[in-house]
Design an enzyme around this catalytic site. Structure first.
Site, short mmCIF file in Angstrom:
data_model
loop_
_atom_site.label_atom_id
_atom_site.label_comp_id
_atom_site.label_asym_id
_atom_site.label_seq_id
_atom_site.Cartn_x
_atom_site.Cartn_y
_atom_site.Cartn_z
N CYS A 1 31.23 82.58 85.84
CA CYS A 1 30.21 83.30 85.21
C CYS A 1 29.39 82.71 84.57
CB CYS A 1 30.46 83.80 84.13
SG CYS A 1 29.38 84.84 82.58
N ASN B 1 23.06 82.87 72.27
CA ASN B 1 24.72 82.96 73.13
C ASN B 1 24.39 83.27 73.76
OD1 ASN B 1 26.90 85.75 72.57
ND2 ASN B 1 27.06 84.06 74.00
N GLY B 2 24.72 82.43 75.25
CA GLY B 2 24.64 82.95 76.76
C GLY B 2 23.84 81.84 77.86
N GLY C 1 34.11 81.73 69.09
CA GLY C 1 33.52 80.33 69.41
C GLY C 1 34.53 79.64 68.43
N CYS D 1 27.13 94.30 83.73
CA CYS D 1 27.62 93.27 85.18
C CYS D 1 28.31 93.45 85.59
CB CYS D 1 26.94 91.50 83.93
SG CYS D 1 27.18 90.29 85.20
N TYR E 1 37.50 92.04 77.12
CA TYR E 1 38.20 91.15 76.24
C TYR E 1 37.68 90.10 75.37
CZ TYR E 1 40.45 87.05 75.99
OH TYR E 1 41.74 85.53 75.25
N CYS F 1 31.20 88.94 87.78
CA CYS F 1 32.91 87.69 87.56
C CYS F 1 33.69 89.10 88.68
CB CYS F 1 33.50 87.32 86.65
SG CYS F 1 33.56 88.68 85.46
N CYS G 1 29.95 82.27 71.99
CA CYS G 1 28.54 81.61 70.98
C CYS G 1 28.59 82.91 70.34
CB CYS G 1 27.27 81.16 70.74
SG CYS G 1 27.66 80.12 72.16
N CYS H 1 27.31 92.75 79.83
CA CYS H 1 28.96 92.27 80.31
C CYS H 1 29.63 93.07 80.41
CB CYS H 1 28.86 90.34 79.73
SG CYS H 1 30.39 89.87 79.57
FE1 SF4 Z 1 30.62 89.04 81.78
FE2 SF4 Z 1 31.18 88.35 84.35
FE3 SF4 Z 1 28.85 89.72 83.89
FE4 SF4 Z 1 29.64 87.06 83.06
S1 SF4 Z 1 29.45 87.66 85.41
S2 SF4 Z 1 28.59 88.60 82.39
S3 SF4 Z 1 31.45 87.35 82.31
S4 SF4 Z 1 30.60 90.33 84.13
#
Ligand code: SF4
Length: 485
Positions: A405, A125-126, A51, A457, A265, A460, A25, A259
């Site tokens: 994710c 958003n989230g 989005g 983070c 990307y 993934c 979003c 993130c």
């Molecule tokens: Fe971003 Fe991957 Fe973490 Fe999700 S899991 S917040 S896509 S780095």
């Protein structure tokens, strides 16, 4: 519905192939400008990449809140009349690509409710990882939900809070939720912005004359000529009202978990995200990839648009010419009407076409940001060979995506991620490339400037989830059902 004649065009609408994680979003908020709704519209335009399923704006003149929203792109949802109906000098806006919850109009945001505190609108958003548990508790206590979205949980918690001040009631409701949230709220008197303590999703603060502005990315500030002030900090709640802008931090601090995929990307390359220019990050990702996984080739080609920045960085670092070996058609939507049975790969061909003059007889390295299922990469490699490439190598500007994710990105189930169950060599064989290499985890973190003050983070890729998921796969299963529908 009548069944098509054998051999006749079934005219069924199919999703176009797109083997990417999808952003969630985009948010916008403004307080103190007479053109608030029109500026929100422009801000959402700049954030459209975050989005494309629905768009909405809630605006207030200090007495009541009016809301206009619908399914589709910003341009589809808003007419001059709809914008003119949104009177007032304060507004919030939202564009959505569904994550938790179904793809239906009732999930389009902002949500607007009336409770004993008066009206309030929200854009999120989230994704909340404990939304299911909280929802069950609230329903058991008598709450009635109107949507399947996790965001509505926040509104129910807010409505039940006994705190007097607006910001205290919002903070008390957010104290109970876990996971990723960048939020904008609008009441007749105030705009409130909040960000979770980990800072998963971006949110920036800007200024336009005397007006306060918040947005998911700085590209929205640029379009309305607003000045970037700073990021809304992880764990911060900002209130803009007639007294100005004030800030407080009601949550216990956590190590940041921005993130990393925003840089890889999701975000627009012209944006500042987590304090860094996204294009610069992508150039660095490509340079690092060229150092870690060089390719003995004649030409570097991006897979547009996702591989553009990294391909440029790869070419600059390696000294190999950058050329347009694939051209993207930007004027396609997300679905198409299948012309005839049996043309299953048409989806990729509608979007991407190889340039024979660039690749014929040459050794090519294709650069992309990620491989999710591998099916699209396989078709692209095949297209390049059909167009005369002598060798086709693939380099990926992030590590293998091995897990889903839970923090607001639309991803398939783990079992659908090819790297969750296949080695790099097995993936190479599946996509039929001459060689395949991914960026290392260390290289990824180095390229995005990860340090003690700015942790990212990478769950993934690494499987290390910064916030535990209490009901794993609940929201994932919904997404999967949606993707299959
Ligand atoms: Fe971003 Fe991957 Fe973490 Fe999700 S899991 S917040 S896509 S780095």
């Amino acid at each position: 519905m009548s069944r098509p004649e054998p051999g006749a065009s079934p005219l069924c609408r199919l999703p176009l192939e797109d083997d990417h994680f999808h952003d969630q979003c985009g948010l916008f908020g403004i307080f103190g400008h007479p053109e608030a709704a029109h500026l929100a519209y422009m801000g959402l335009y700049a954030l459209q990449h975050r989005g494309q399923e629905s768009a909405g704006i809630a605006a207030s003149d200090g007495k009541r809140i009016r809301l206009e929203k619908g399914m589709g792109l910003v341009n589809d949802v808003f007419t001059e009349e709809r914008l003119d109906s949104l009177a007032g000098d304060r507004a919030i806006g939202h564009v959505r690509y569904s994550t938790s919850g179904d793809t239906v109009a009732s999930n389009a945001q902002p949500y607007l409710i009336e409770c004993h505190r008066g009206p309030i609108a929200i854009g999120h958003n989230g994704n909340l990882v404990n939304a299911t548990i909280l929802r069950h508790e609230l329903e058991a206590a008598g709450s009635i939900f109107q949507s399947t979205s996790d965001t509505e949980v926040i509104l129910h918690l807010y409505a039940r809070s006994h705190r007097e001040r607006l910001e205290d009631a919002i903070a008390a409701s957010l104290y109970k939720v876990m996971g990723a949230f960048s939020l904008v709220f609008l009441t007749p008197d105030a705009l409130v912005a909040a960000r979770d303590p980990w800072g998963f999703r971006p949110l920036v603060l800007g200024r336009l004359g005397g007006a306060a502005v918040v947005a998911s990315e700085t590209c929205a500030l640029d379009l309305i000529d607003a000045e970037y002030v700073r990021d809304v900090e992880p764990g911060e709640v900002l209130v803009a009202d007639a007294d100005g802008v004030r800030s407080f931090k009601p949550f216990p601090p956590e190590p940041t978990a921005h993130c990393v995929f925003e840089h890889v990307y999701f975000a627009r390359p012209d944006s500042l995200v987590f304090g860094r220019n996204v294009l610069d990050s992508r150039l660095r990702l490509g340079r690092q990839l060229a150092i870690e996984a060089p390719a003995d080739v004649d030409v570097v080609c991006p897979i547009p648009d996702s591989g553009m920045g990294a391909a440029l960085g790869f070419a600059r670092e390696s000294g190999i010419p950058f050329e347009w070996g694939l051209i993207r058609n930007h004027y396609v939507g997300r679905t198409f009407i299948q012309p005839r049975q049996g043309q299953r790969s048409v989806g990729v061909k509608i979007k991407l076409n190889p340039v024979r003059q660039v690749i014929e007889g040459r050794r090519v390295v294709l650069i992309d940001d990620s491989i999710v299922r591998g099916t699209t990469s396989r078709k692209i490699v095949h297209m390049m060979r059909e167009a005369g490439a002598r060798e086709v190598h693939m380099r990926i500007s992030s590590p293998p995506t091995t897990g889903p994710c839970y923090y607001g990105i639309d991803t398939p189930l783990k079992s659908e991620l090819i790297a969750s169950s296949h080695s790099v060599e097995e993936i190479r064989r599946f996509i039929e490339a001459d060689s395949l290499a991914y960026l290392s985890h260390e290289g990824l973190l180095k390229a995005v400037g990860d340090d003690a003050d700015r942790r990212h983070c990478t769950a993934c890729f690494s499987g290390r989830y910064p916030v535990a998921v209490t009901v794993p796969d609940e929201s994932q299963l919904r997404l999967f059902e949606k993707a299959r529908a």
